[in-house]
Design a protein around this motif. Structure first.
Motif, short mmCIF file in Angstrom:
data_model
loop_
_atom_site.label_atom_id
_atom_site.label_comp_id
_atom_site.label_asym_id
_atom_site.label_seq_id
_atom_site.Cartn_x
_atom_site.Cartn_y
_atom_site.Cartn_z
N ALA A 151 0.85 -1.32 -0.23
CA ALA A 151 -0.15 0.15 -0.10
C ALA A 151 0.90 1.25 0.05
CB ALA A 151 -1.08 0.14 1.23
N PRO A 152 0.80 2.16 -1.02
CA PRO A 152 1.74 3.33 -1.04
C PRO A 152 1.14 4.10 0.16
CG PRO A 152 0.76 2.78 -3.24
CD PRO A 152 0.00 1.76 -2.14
N GLY A 153 2.22 4.99 0.54
CA GLY A 153 2.07 5.81 1.76
C GLY A 153 1.67 5.13 3.13
N ARG A 154 1.29 3.93 3.14
CA ARG A 154 1.54 3.16 4.52
C ARG A 154 2.72 2.23 4.38
NH1 ARG A 154 -2.99 -1.09 4.78
NH2 ARG A 154 -1.29 -2.44 3.72
N ASP A 155 2.82 1.21 3.53
CA ASP A 155 3.90 0.48 3.43
C ASP A 155 5.26 0.88 2.94
OD1 ASP A 155 2.10 -1.55 4.48
OD2 ASP A 155 1.60 -2.08 2.35
N PHE A 156 5.07 1.81 2.13
CA PHE A 156 6.37 2.46 1.40
C PHE A 156 6.09 3.88 0.93
CE2 PHE A 156 3.98 0.84 -1.93
CZ PHE A 156 4.22 1.60 -3.15
N THR A 157 7.04 4.51 0.75
CA THR A 157 6.73 6.05 -0.10
C THR A 157 7.99 6.04 -1.37
OG1 THR A 157 8.46 7.02 1.11
CG2 THR A 157 6.22 7.29 1.79
N GLY A 158 7.78 6.68 -2.34
CA GLY A 158 8.38 6.58 -3.49
C GLY A 158 8.16 5.24 -4.24
N GLY A 159 9.01 4.81 -5.12
CA GLY A 159 8.90 3.42 -5.70
C GLY A 159 7.71 3.46 -6.89
N GLU A 160 7.56 4.68 -7.53
CA GLU A 160 6.63 4.79 -8.82
C GLU A 160 6.79 3.70 -9.81
OE1 GLU A 160 8.24 7.34 -7.36
OE2 GLU A 160 6.75 8.66 -6.51
N PHE A 161 5.82 3.05 -10.34
CA PHE A 161 6.07 2.12 -11.84
C PHE A 161 6.14 3.35 -12.82
CE2 PHE A 161 4.13 -0.09 -15.16
CZ PHE A 161 4.96 -1.14 -15.28
N MET A 162 7.17 3.09 -13.87
CA MET A 162 7.33 4.03 -14.91
C MET A 162 7.29 3.35 -16.26
SD MET A 162 10.45 6.30 -13.10
CE MET A 162 11.53 4.72 -13.16
N LEU A 163 6.84 3.88 -17.17
CA LEU A 163 7.05 3.42 -18.43
C LEU A 163 7.69 4.64 -19.37
CD1 LEU A 163 3.44 2.01 -19.15
CD2 LEU A 163 5.52 0.64 -19.18
N VAL A 164 8.41 4.20 -20.42
CA VAL A 164 9.21 5.01 -21.38
C VAL A 164 8.96 4.43 -22.72
CG1 VAL A 164 11.18 5.99 -22.10
CG2 VAL A 164 10.62 5.94 -19.71
N GLU A 165 8.17 5.33 -23.45
CA GLU A 165 8.11 4.73 -24.85
C GLU A 165 9.36 5.53 -25.77
OE1 GLU A 165 4.08 4.38 -27.26
OE2 GLU A 165 4.64 6.65 -26.88
N GLN A 166 9.84 4.69 -26.50
CA GLN A 166 10.74 5.21 -27.41
C GLN A 166 10.34 5.13 -28.80
OE1 GLN A 166 13.58 1.83 -26.54
NE2 GLN A 166 14.96 3.48 -25.78
N ARG A 167 9.94 6.57 -29.20
CA ARG A 167 9.22 6.84 -30.45
C ARG A 167 10.39 7.04 -31.51
NH1 ARG A 167 5.45 11.55 -28.94
NH2 ARG A 167 7.47 12.19 -27.98
N ALA A 168 9.74 6.55 -32.93
CA ALA A 168 10.80 6.51 -33.86
C ALA A 168 10.92 8.08 -34.41
CB ALA A 168 10.22 5.63 -35.28
N ARG A 169 12.28 8.40 -34.54
CA ARG A 169 12.40 9.74 -35.29
C ARG A 169 11.85 10.94 -34.14
NH1 ARG A 169 11.30 6.86 -39.40
NH2 ARG A 169 9.15 7.32 -39.43
N MET A 170 11.55 10.55 -32.96
CA MET A 170 11.30 11.61 -31.92
C MET A 170 11.82 11.43 -30.46
SD MET A 170 7.01 11.31 -32.85
CE MET A 170 6.51 12.58 -31.68
N GLN A 171 11.49 12.22 -29.80
CA GLN A 171 12.28 12.03 -28.26
C GLN A 171 11.38 10.95 -27.50
OE1 GLN A 171 12.53 16.04 -26.66
NE2 GLN A 171 14.67 16.05 -27.25
N SER A 172 11.90 10.22 -26.62
CA SER A 172 11.20 9.46 -25.77
C SER A 172 10.29 10.04 -24.77
CB SER A 172 12.21 8.44 -24.89
OG SER A 172 13.07 7.85 -25.78
N ARG A 173 9.30 9.34 -24.67
CA ARG A 173 8.19 9.99 -23.65
C ARG A 173 8.10 9.15 -22.28
NH1 ARG A 173 2.41 10.40 -26.33
NH2 ARG A 173 2.52 7.93 -26.14
N GLY A 174 8.25 9.50 -21.30
CA GLY A 174 8.06 9.01 -20.08
C GLY A 174 6.70 9.21 -19.23
N GLU A 175 6.14 8.12 -18.70
CA GLU A 175 4.90 8.36 -17.90
C GLU A 175 5.13 7.51 -16.70
OE1 GLU A 175 0.18 8.59 -18.78
OE2 GLU A 175 1.46 8.12 -20.40
#
Length: 228
Positions: A151-175
């Motif tokens: 449980a975020p905020g109770r069991d831990f802080t930080g530790g976010e799940f992240m995705l990074v999309e590497q797009r052709a001929r464009m800069q990568s996009r993180g979320e």
């Protein structure tokens, strides 16, 4: 569990990921995390920093999988196979995935990929997981899931799940994909189709976990191809 009623296939197709809220309850989350110190449940233990993967640990479950893990894998696969087949069609790939998980795993095993890949991950303060893909051989199912067991905020802080999309001929996009206890993120293992001005093309995704600040974070990973 009727995954077809939970899964937002349209968002998954459009963005390469979706979140299923409250896939499992708090008691089942705690029960799965409690499997960590039982070595008989697992086939392999990995310390990430030894391999340059980040900091933290994970263990691959052994067959037979614990019943909740097997149930989740079986419940999610049929709907994900429909999405995977639509993706392959858009990308001009001939492979089509069978509607039943046992038939797809049979294909994996015939190709020499026989080791189970569902895993349990544990992070402590300062731990993180580098951006990566979960590929274990030539046979790859293009979607996977992670279920947050803590449980975020109770069991831990930080530790976010992240995705990074590497797009052709464009800069990568993180979320950053916010998850609560029992939520599942379903996302592309490696590539997904994206619509461009000239039709469909491939875009690559990587996933990881940012540094934990405090506490302990457990995650269940569900991968639908076995390993060589």
């Amino acid at each position: 569990m009727a995954a077809s009623h939970l899964l937002d296939s349209e968002t998954l197709a459009d963005r390469g990921f979706t979140v299923v809220r409250n896939l499992i309850g708090p008691e089942e989350c705690r029960a799965l995390a409690a499997l960590w110190p039982e070595p008989s449940r697992f086939r392999k233990h990995i310390v990430m920093q030894r391999h340059g993967y980040g900091q933290g640990e994970y263990q691959y479950f052994a067959y037979d999988l614990p019943p909740p893990v097997e149930r989740l894998r079986q419940a999610l696969y049929p709907e994900l196979a429909k999405v995977a087949n639509a993706w392959n069609q858009r990308l001009g790939r001939a492979r089509r995935f069978p509607p039943a998980l046992k038939d797809w795993l049979g294909e994996c095993h015939a190709a020499g990929q026989t080791k189970p890949t569902p895993l349990l991950l544990r992070y402590g303060p300062g731990d993180y997981n580098c951006l990566h893909r979960d590929l274990y051989g030539e046979m790859v199912f293009p979607l996977q899931a992670v279920v947050l067991l803590s449980a975020p905020g109770r069991d831990f802080t930080g530790g976010e799940f992240m995705l990074v999309e590497q797009r052709a001929r464009m800069q990568s996009r993180g979320e950053v994909v916010p998850l609560e206890q029992g939520d599942a993120a379903i996302f592309a293992v490696n590539e997904r189709p994206a619509k461009g001005v000239r039709g469909w093309h491939r875009t690559a995704l990587r996933h990881g976990v940012s540094s934990l600040r405090t506490g302990e974070r457990f995650t269940l990973g569900l991968i639908f191809h076995d390993a060589a």
